[in-house]
Design a protein around this motif. Structure first.
Motif, mmCIF file in Angstrom:
data_model
loop_
_atom_site.group_PDB
_atom_site.id
_atom_site.type_symbol
_atom_site.label_atom_id
_atom_site.label_comp_id
_atom_site.label_asym_id
_atom_site.label_seq_id
_atom_site.Cartn_x
_atom_site.Cartn_y
_atom_site.Cartn_z
ATOM 1 N N ALA B 85 3.542 11.373 2.235
ATOM 2 C CA ALA B 85 4.723 10.859 2.942
ATOM 3 C C ALA B 85 4.404 10.629 4.415
ATOM 4 O O ALA B 85 4.893 9.670 5.020
ATOM 5 N N PHE B 88 2.763 7.270 4.941
ATOM 6 C CA PHE B 88 3.422 6.139 4.278
ATOM 7 C C PHE B 88 3.624 5.004 5.277
ATOM 8 O O PHE B 88 3.246 3.848 5.020
ATOM 9 N N ASN B 92 1.999 1.339 5.343
ATOM 10 C CA ASN B 92 2.942 0.225 5.228
ATOM 11 C C ASN B 92 2.670 -0.782 6.330
ATOM 12 O O ASN B 92 2.610 -1.993 6.107
ATOM 13 N N ILE B 100 0.622 2.129 -1.779
ATOM 14 C CA ILE B 100 1.017 3.545 -1.627
ATOM 15 C C ILE B 100 2.351 3.790 -2.300
ATOM 16 O O ILE B 100 2.616 4.857 -2.850
ATOM 17 N N PHE B 104 2.931 6.712 -4.994
ATOM 18 C CA PHE B 104 4.029 7.650 -4.760
ATOM 19 C C PHE B 104 4.973 7.677 -5.960
ATOM 20 O O PHE B 104 5.300 8.740 -6.508
ATOM 21 N N LEU D 189 9.014 10.989 5.491
ATOM 22 C CA LEU D 189 8.615 9.632 5.092
ATOM 23 C C LEU D 189 9.119 8.624 6.111
ATOM 24 O O LEU D 189 8.397 7.710 6.513
ATOM 25 N N ALA D 353 11.611 5.331 0.024
ATOM 26 C CA ALA D 353 10.262 4.749 -0.045
ATOM 27 C C ALA D 353 10.375 3.247 -0.276
ATOM 28 O O ALA D 353 9.732 2.443 0.406
#
Lengths: 101, 147, 176, 371
Positions: B85, B88, B92, B100, B104, D189, D353
């Protein structure tokens, strides 16, 4: 003056104590305690080597997965111990003699 | 002696030390100041007045263990997800977001399966409904063991 | 200086608690001493600059496995907590005859020699001191987990699923 | 890297006099500074814990249309000091059949578990004791020690009530740790880092930059975190382990005197720490509404007052919730955690996410603003 050898000595002591716990205790849960000690001793070596010798983080990854697998193993092992207790009313290691109940 | 980076952990150790100090200080103060008249009755466990019978450490129902079991599996799962996380956003931004995301989601979906299984099999509900596991006939111990 | 204090403290905590796990008779006390030695090992990881592994160790072991063990001890009958004293040396004769001890000794010697040879080859590495240098390992571990070790990452979720389902089946109360 | 109070203070001129004064062993200087700040943190946390008891009784009295404590000091503000003195002078009874060693150890574990989280508590950009780059994760890990402490408290006093209370308390704490951990995972995140400093820095500027309003999933994650944190500190509708009506105050039935005081102190401080973390992760922590570049000590003090204000507001909500909702049964408690909170938390995580990948990490406000 902390060198690699000091970490190896500590993990050796942990390993030996873990084996002695597994040998000398009659209670199955205590034997599982010994297994945890041994797994930790191995994980400690990996991190020590990755700090002193290889300098990349493979040791950390490996000890992370050791912790993951130790958790899964403890979960299943303790479930078996509880089921064994419910069938045999005791968790004395000498009672675990047959393969089928 | 340059203050190496490890000094960053000093507050953690200092805080734990202060907690122990506070505990010992409070305990020592109470040992000094409080009255000490241990009568026999005072020292028995509190049972709303009755005399406690037998040790409290009798075996308990198994559902406490099932809760601990499911907790440990999800605990380890979230431990493994923390590093992924944290990077991430980086990935990105670098354009590998989809990759990813797939890693995930596949990790999480396998474990969602786990909780769905436990839910369907009735492990999650506190009051066990027995018809769930009645199919197999198993030699059960003579004495019923539960709280 | 603080590094030496932290190292000594955690090493002492680890070793003393591990030995106490061995010697205490009461299973609950040995569970708590195991907790102490696990916290000590987390401290050792911290001296090695492995901050993420140290916190994982505290989270998974202290928050999970030790509580599971305490529950298991409670669920397997609270009657015989204090096990009978039983010295390991007393067991020696029953563990095997002279022949097995001979072979065991031989294997131990060979094992020791290979270890000494391995350690001596370290040479320069052995003198390197732990200088407490310490940079964030979390991002690197994240990248490693996603790039090089992605197979292990996915397999560990399947392993956890297997452990969950297996333990749930075993621990499921049967119809009495 | 781990910025600490010392590295922050090092930028100022008076620090150079100190280093000159201390000469070569600068380690002594850092230790002294850490001890001073840690002492301040512990003192402030203990008083906030004490004031928590006072606020709880005052607010509950207000809700129930009666007068709270008002004898000791103006408006009864010093009530918690009176309670403290009473705790110390009360006789410390230990049941004869109790397990002496663990009976002694249980409150210590609770205290260590709660105070160790203060080392990472994000007070302000400079004065946080140490801004570990595993900060949030460390906080969750250390606060799981309280679960072991609660179990030991219940086990060691060898009475059926406290044993049951201890088992239930421990299983409640560990099962509600899952939704809390997954909600914190959602924030990690979003922020892309686990250290409190980065998380709060990413919520800089105007209200819309807060993670609560970042995307709908983070909004839900805030409530999941708050409910989970309520249950984890055995508060409000989830306080079954110490429910007076059933378990005669549960795991600390047999604890009297100062030992019981430690359990209560640990609980109230943990409520403050948990609401402070909720403020830091979701509600923009110590950021002033307007971006500020100059960095002096007064700015730090303003930041401290902002984060303390936000966490006291959440503290008020915790107390308010306690006196308005009925207590839950054990099976309702567990089914809420496993059948409602955990699935929602996982849904939020997956949603976040996907949102981050689809909208390239922009928050709702940025999308509306168009850039």
């Amino acid at each position: 003056m902390i060198t690699l050898a000091s970490y190896l000595v500590i993990s050796m002591i942990l390993f030996l104590v873990g084996i002695m716990v597994m040998l000398s205790r009659k209670n199955i849960v205590a034997i599982l305690l010994g297994i945890e000690l041994i797994l930790n001793a191995a994980a400690l070596n990996f991190v020590a080597y990755s700090k002193f010798v290889t300098n990349n983080l493979d040791g950390h990854i490996f000890s992370l997965f050791i912790i993951v697998i130790a958790a899964a193993e403890a979960a299943v092992g303790l479930a078996i111990v509880i089921r064994f207790f419910q069938l045999k009313e005791t968790i004395h290691i000498d009672e675990a003699t047959q393969l089928r109940n | 002696m340059t203050s190496t980076q490890i000094d960053g952990l000093m507050p953690v150790v200092i805080m734990m030390g202060l907690a122990v100090l506070l505990f010992l200080g409070g305990h020592f103060a109470s040992v000094l100041l409080s009255r000490k008249k241990p009568t026999q009755l005072k020292q028995t466990a509190y049972e709303c007045g009755e005399i406690p019978v037998g040790s409290a450490w009798s075996a308990f129902n198994i559902r406490f263990y099932v809760v601990g079991l499911i907790f440990i599996i999800f605990d380890v799962e979230s431990v493994l997800m923390f590093p992924v996380a944290t990077i991430f956003n980086e990935m990105n931004a670098m354009g590998e977001g989809v990759y990813i995301l797939l890693v995930f989601l596949s990790f999480i979906s396998v474990l969602i399966e786990g909780i769905a299984y436990c839910w369907r099999k009735g492990d999650l509900d506190w009051v066990k409904s027995y018809q769930v596991s009645a199919r197999k006939s198993v030699v059960t111990p003579s004495k019923k063991v539960s709280v | 200086m603080f590094l030496d204090i932290l190292f000594l403290g955690s090493a002492l905590l680890t070793v003393v608690s591990a030995i106490l796990v061995l010697t205490t008779r009461n299973i609950m006390h040995s569970c708590i001493f195991l907790l102490g030695s696990l916290i000590g090992i987390a401290g050792l990881y911290a001296t090695l600059g492995a901050d993420f592994v140290a916190v994982t160790q505290v989270m998974v072991y202290v928050g999970g496995i030790v509580i599971l063990m305490l529950f298991a001890v409670m669920l397997t009958g609270g009657k015989d907590f204090v096990s009978k004293a039983q010295s390991l040396l007393g067991l020696m004769p029953t563990m095997g005859n002279a022949w097995s001890y001979g072979v065991g000794g031989l294997v131990a010697v060979v094992f020791l020699l290979t270890n000494v040879q391995l350690l001596s080859r370290l040479g320069a590495m052995a003198q390197k001191k732990n200088d407490g240098s310490f940079e964030s390992t979390v991002n690197k571990i994240g990248h490693l987990l996603v790039k090089d070790h992605v197979l292990a990452f996915e397999l560990s979720s399947v392993l956890l699923l297997g452990a969950l389902v297996g333990a749930a089946i075993i621990a499921r109360p049967r119809k009495q | 890297m781990n910025e600490t109070v010392v590295t922050y203070l090092a930028q100022y001129e008076f620090f150079d006099y100190l280093t000159a004064f201390f000469g070569e062993n600068s380690l002594l200087l850092t230790t002294i500074i850490f001890f001073v700040f840690a002492g301040i943190f512990v003192a402030v946390a203990a008083t906030i814990g004490g004031l928590g008891t006072y606020a709880e009784r005052k607010i509950s009295a207000d809700i129930q249309m009666r007068m709270g404590p008002n004898r000791v000091g103006p408006f009864g503000i010093l009530q918690f000091l009176a309670d403290g003195v009473k705790m110390i002078t009360k006789e410390d009874v230990m049941p004869r059949t109790a397990d002496k060693f663990l009976f002694y150890l249980a409150p210590l574990m609770c205290l260590v578990g709660v105070f160790a989280t203060l080392a990472v508590f994000p007070v302000s950009s400079g004065f946080t004791l140490v801004d570990l780059n595993v900060g949030v994760f460390y906080l969750i890990a250390i606060s799981s020690l309280v679960g072991v402490g609660v179990f030991l408290g219940g086990y060691a006093s060898n009475s059926k009530w406290s044993m049951l209370g201890g088992m239930r308390g421990a299983s409640q704490i560990i099962s509600y740790e899952i939704p809390v951990t997954i909600s914190v995972l959602t924030i990690t995140l979003l922020a892309g880092s686990m250290s409190f400093g980065n998380i709060v820095a990413k919520q800089e500027g105007f209200l819309t930059n807060w993670f609560v309003f970042h995307n709908p999933f983070a909004f839900i994650a805030f409530f999941v975190y708050f409910v989970g944190a309520l249950a984890e500190t055995n508060r409000a509708p989830f306080d079954l382990p110490e429910a007076e009506s059933e378990l005669v105050s549960g795991y600390h039935t047999e604890y009297t005197g100062m030992r019981f005081g430690f359990f209560a102190l640990a609980e109230y401080i943990e409520v403050f720490v948990v609401s402070g973390v909720a403020a830091a992760l979701f509600l923009g922590g110590y950021n002033l509404p307007v971006k500020v570049e100059i960095d002096m000590i007064p700015i730090q003090l303003v930041q401290i007052s902002i984060i303390v204000g936000k966490s006291l507001a959440l503290y008020y909500v915790v107390i308010w919730v306690r006196w308005t909702f009925p207590r839950l049964r054990v099976d309702q408690l567990m089914s809420i955690c496993w059948k409602y909170l955990t699935p929602i938390a996982i849904f939020n995580l997956v949603g976040c996410a996907i949102w981050m990948v689809v909208f390239k990490g922009q928050s709702m406000a940025q999308l509306l603003m168009g850039h």
